[in-house]
Motif scaffolding. Structure first.
Motif, PDB file in Angstrom:
ATOM      1  N   ARG A   1       0.800  -1.064   0.524  1.00 28.47           N
ATOM      2  CA  ARG A   1       0.572  -0.426  -0.250  1.00 28.47           C
ATOM      3  C   ARG A   1       1.227   1.132  -0.170  1.00 28.47           C
ATOM      4  NH1 ARG A   1      -5.253   0.595  -0.169  1.00 28.47           N
ATOM      5  NH2 ARG A   1      -5.215  -1.387   0.938  1.00 28.47           N
ATOM      6  N   LEU A   2       1.772   1.499   0.927  1.00 29.78           N
ATOM      7  CA  LEU A   2       2.696   2.668   0.798  1.00 29.78           C
ATOM      8  C   LEU A   2       3.625   2.172  -0.745  1.00 29.78           C
ATOM      9  CD1 LEU A   2       4.122   4.589   2.127  1.00 29.78           C
ATOM     10  CD2 LEU A   2       5.991   2.851   2.765  1.00 29.78           C
ATOM     11  N   ALA A   3       3.818   1.664  -1.435  1.00 29.13           N
ATOM     12  CA  ALA A   3       4.634   1.993  -2.290  1.00 29.13           C
ATOM     13  C   ALA A   3       3.736   2.407  -3.280  1.00 29.13           C
ATOM     14  CB  ALA A   3       4.482   0.364  -2.587  1.00 29.13           C
ATOM     15  N   CYS A   4       2.030   2.343  -3.160  1.00 31.00           N
ATOM     16  CA  CYS A   4       1.092   2.430  -4.253  1.00 31.00           C
ATOM     17  C   CYS A   4       0.741   4.070  -3.545  1.00 31.00           C
ATOM     18  CB  CYS A   4      -0.177   1.699  -4.814  1.00 31.00           C
ATOM     19  SG  CYS A   4       0.258  -0.486  -4.902  1.00 31.00           S
ATOM     20  N   LYS A   5       1.070   4.113  -3.002  1.00 34.76           N
ATOM     21  CA  LYS A   5       0.588   5.494  -2.509  1.00 34.76           C
ATOM     22  C   LYS A   5       1.736   6.258  -2.948  1.00 34.76           C
ATOM     23  CE  LYS A   5      -3.318   5.386   0.313  1.00 34.76           C
ATOM     24  NZ  LYS A   5      -4.794   6.876   0.355  1.00 34.76           N
ATOM     25  N   SER A   6       2.784   5.887  -2.653  1.00 38.99           N
ATOM     26  CA  SER A   6       4.215   6.790  -2.852  1.00 38.99           C
ATOM     27  C   SER A   6       4.033   6.879  -4.314  1.00 38.99           C
ATOM     28  CB  SER A   6       5.429   6.377  -2.998  1.00 38.99           C
ATOM     29  OG  SER A   6       5.299   5.712  -1.476  1.00 38.99           O
ATOM     30  N   TYR A   7       3.653   6.189  -5.185  1.00 42.48           N
ATOM     31  CA  TYR A   7       3.697   6.445  -6.649  1.00 42.48           C
ATOM     32  C   TYR A   7       2.627   7.422  -7.455  1.00 42.48           C
ATOM     33  CZ  TYR A   7       3.121   4.889 -11.764  1.00 42.48           C
ATOM     34  OH  TYR A   7       2.772   5.360 -12.649  1.00 42.48           O
ATOM     35  N   ALA A   8       1.460   6.810  -6.538  1.00 44.84           N
ATOM     36  CA  ALA A   8       0.045   8.009  -6.764  1.00 44.84           C
ATOM     37  C   ALA A   8       0.975   9.319  -6.611  1.00 44.84           C
ATOM     38  CB  ALA A   8      -0.371   7.371  -5.904  1.00 44.84           C
ATOM     39  N   ARG A   9       1.148   9.589  -5.917  1.00 45.00           N
ATOM     40  CA  ARG A   9       1.710  10.963  -5.386  1.00 45.00           C
ATOM     41  C   ARG A   9       2.985  11.304  -5.706  1.00 45.00           C
ATOM     42  NH1 ARG A   9       1.706   8.984   0.631  1.00 45.00           N
ATOM     43  NH2 ARG A   9      -0.522   9.489   1.641  1.00 45.00           N
ATOM     44  N   TRP A  10       3.770  10.856  -6.490  1.00 47.32           N
ATOM     45  CA  TRP A  10       4.657  10.469  -7.469  1.00 47.32           C
ATOM     46  C   TRP A  10       3.882  11.292  -8.852  1.00 47.32           C
ATOM     47  CZ3 TRP A  10       9.500  12.254  -8.161  1.00 47.32           C
ATOM     48  CH2 TRP A  10      10.121  12.219  -8.861  1.00 47.32           C
ATOM     49  N   VAL A  11       3.562  10.513  -9.067  1.00 46.90           N
ATOM     50  CA  VAL A  11       2.423  11.079 -11.013  1.00 46.90           C
ATOM     51  C   VAL A  11       1.964  12.116 -10.428  1.00 46.90           C
ATOM     52  CG1 VAL A  11       1.065  10.067 -12.347  1.00 46.90           C
ATOM     53  CG2 VAL A  11       2.655   8.571 -10.925  1.00 46.90           C
ATOM     54  N   LEU A  12       1.037  12.216  -9.030  1.00 44.24           N
ATOM     55  CA  LEU A  12       0.247  13.711  -9.058  1.00 44.24           C
ATOM     56  C   LEU A  12       1.099  15.099  -9.268  1.00 44.24           C
ATOM     57  CD1 LEU A  12      -2.521  12.352  -6.985  1.00 44.24           C
ATOM     58  CD2 LEU A  12      -2.666  12.587  -9.712  1.00 44.24           C
ATOM     59  N   TRP A  13       2.180  14.952  -8.460  1.00 43.10           N
ATOM     60  CA  TRP A  13       3.235  15.953  -8.391  1.00 43.10           C
ATOM     61  C   TRP A  13       3.927  16.107  -9.686  1.00 43.10           C
ATOM     62  CZ3 TRP A  13       8.682  15.714  -7.970  1.00 43.10           C
ATOM     63  CH2 TRP A  13       9.170  16.578  -7.687  1.00 43.10           C
ATOM     64  N   THR A  14       4.460  14.898  -9.973  1.00 43.81           N
ATOM     65  CA  THR A  14       5.180  15.199 -11.491  1.00 43.81           C
ATOM     66  C   THR A  14       4.049  15.828 -12.428  1.00 43.81           C
ATOM     67  OG1 THR A  14       4.712  13.323 -12.138  1.00 43.81           O
ATOM     68  CG2 THR A  14       6.980  13.860 -11.183  1.00 43.81           C
ATOM     69  N   ALA A  15       2.446  14.696 -12.481  1.00 42.03           N
ATOM     70  CA  ALA A  15       1.846  16.134 -13.486  1.00 42.03           C
ATOM     71  C   ALA A  15       1.679  17.471 -13.806  1.00 42.03           C
ATOM     72  CB  ALA A  15       0.652  15.033 -13.417  1.00 42.03           C
ATOM     73  N   ARG A  16       1.984  17.293 -12.115  1.00 40.60           N
ATOM     74  CA  ARG A  16       1.932  18.819 -12.204  1.00 40.60           C
ATOM     75  C   ARG A  16       2.535  20.211 -12.275  1.00 40.60           C
ATOM     76  NH1 ARG A  16      -1.320  21.381  -8.198  1.00 40.60           N
ATOM     77  NH2 ARG A  16      -0.821  24.195  -7.782  1.00 40.60           N
ATOM     78  N   TRP A  17       3.635  19.665 -12.105  1.00 42.77           N
ATOM     79  CA  TRP A  17       5.065  20.355 -12.973  1.00 42.77           C
ATOM     80  C   TRP A  17       5.199  19.928 -14.214  1.00 42.77           C
ATOM     81  CZ3 TRP A  17       9.905  18.551 -14.169  1.00 42.77           C
ATOM     82  CH2 TRP A  17      10.238  17.652 -13.076  1.00 42.77           C
ATOM     83  N   MET A  18       5.266  19.263 -14.691  1.00 43.37           N
ATOM     84  CA  MET A  18       5.401  18.838 -15.917  1.00 43.37           C
ATOM     85  C   MET A  18       5.035  18.931 -17.337  1.00 43.37           C
ATOM     86  SD  MET A  18       7.628  15.184 -15.018  1.00 43.37           S
ATOM     87  CE  MET A  18       8.663  15.131 -17.361  1.00 43.37           C
TER      88      MET A  18
END
Length: 249
Positions: A40-57
């Motif tokens: 679950r932590l792995a998937c949460k970390s991935y979701a947050r990474w993608v949402l963060w990179t989607a914002r600035w990229m």
């Protein structure tokens, strides 16, 4: 006309997104192998990474509206692209998904989905698939959390119309849990196919819960009406006119 610079940014974003999935999948694998908390932590970390990179990229901001469901509930969500999966998973405390069986065979997603207790469905078998889904959910019921189901059974392009499937009502009746409808406009910015990502505010909105006790026909009618109406409003808010799109069969 699509901006070529934005197209290039979208392509780079997608490459790094899939690389991040592989890297995080490998890094968290030992913990995930011994504990669902690690998965679950792995998937949460991935979701947050993608949402963060989607914002600035690529300029896609994400927002969650409404009361985020917790406890044992069914979340019946509109599904337009991979983005709504990430937003919902990041928002709720303990999500597990009803998902098509083929995804369980993929190298990273499949492994982690099994560890999270996601329930595979063979969409080609219809009645048999529903019966097996209910049985599998019952076997997983000892693990409290939010059961996410996409009531139309697949990703649906913004503005397209596709019937709601009876599986949601079967779960609603069988589990006797509240059902939280969820509307979205994410497909306006992150389409179900293709590379191009459009900047803007992608929203998932959790609507008022539907309490147990409604009959099947009433439940399905209300669910579809509420999710479709609010999703159309969110798409209009994003500058997209859903009424201009023909029905999807």
């Amino acid at each position: 006309m699509k901006n070529p610079v934005q197209w290039l940014r979208s392509a780079v974003f997608l490459v790094q997104m899939y690389l991040a999935m592989l890297v995080l999948g490998v890094v968290f694998a030992p913990w995930a192998a011994v504990s669902p908390k690690g998965a679950r932590l792995a998937c949460k970390s991935y979701a947050r990474w993608v949402l963060w990179t989607a914002r600035w990229m690529v300029g896609i901001r994400s927002e969650v509206r409404g009361q985020v469901p917790s406890g044992e509930v069914i979340v019946a969500a509109k599904h337009q692209s991979f983005l709504d999966i990430l937003i919902i998973f990041n928002a709720v405390p303990s999500a597990r998904f009803i998902m098509k069986r083929e995804l369980m065979w993929t190298p990273v997603i499949g492994v982690y989905a099994k560890r999270l207790g996601c329930v595979p469905v063979n969409r080609g078998k219809r009645g048999a698939a529903i019966a097996k889904m209910v049985k599998d959910v019952a076997l997983q019921s000892r693990e409290p959390g939010q059961l996410i189901i996409y009531s139309q059974g697949t990703r649906v392009a913004p503005g397209a119309r596709k019937p709601y499937k009876i599986g949601t009502a079967v779960l609603y009746e069988g589990l006797s849990q509240p059902c939280v409808p969820a509307a979205t406009n994410v497909g306006v910015f992150w389409p179900r196919t293709g590379i191009y990502r459009k900047p803007g505010l992608a929203v998932v909105e959790f609507l008022e819960p539907m309490l147990p006790g409604m009959n099947r026909d009433e439940f399905m009618a209300q669910l579809e009406n509420r999710v479709e109406r609010r999703s159309d409003e969110l798409m209009r808010e994003a500058g997209f006119e859903p009424d201009a799109i023909p029905q999807q069969h």
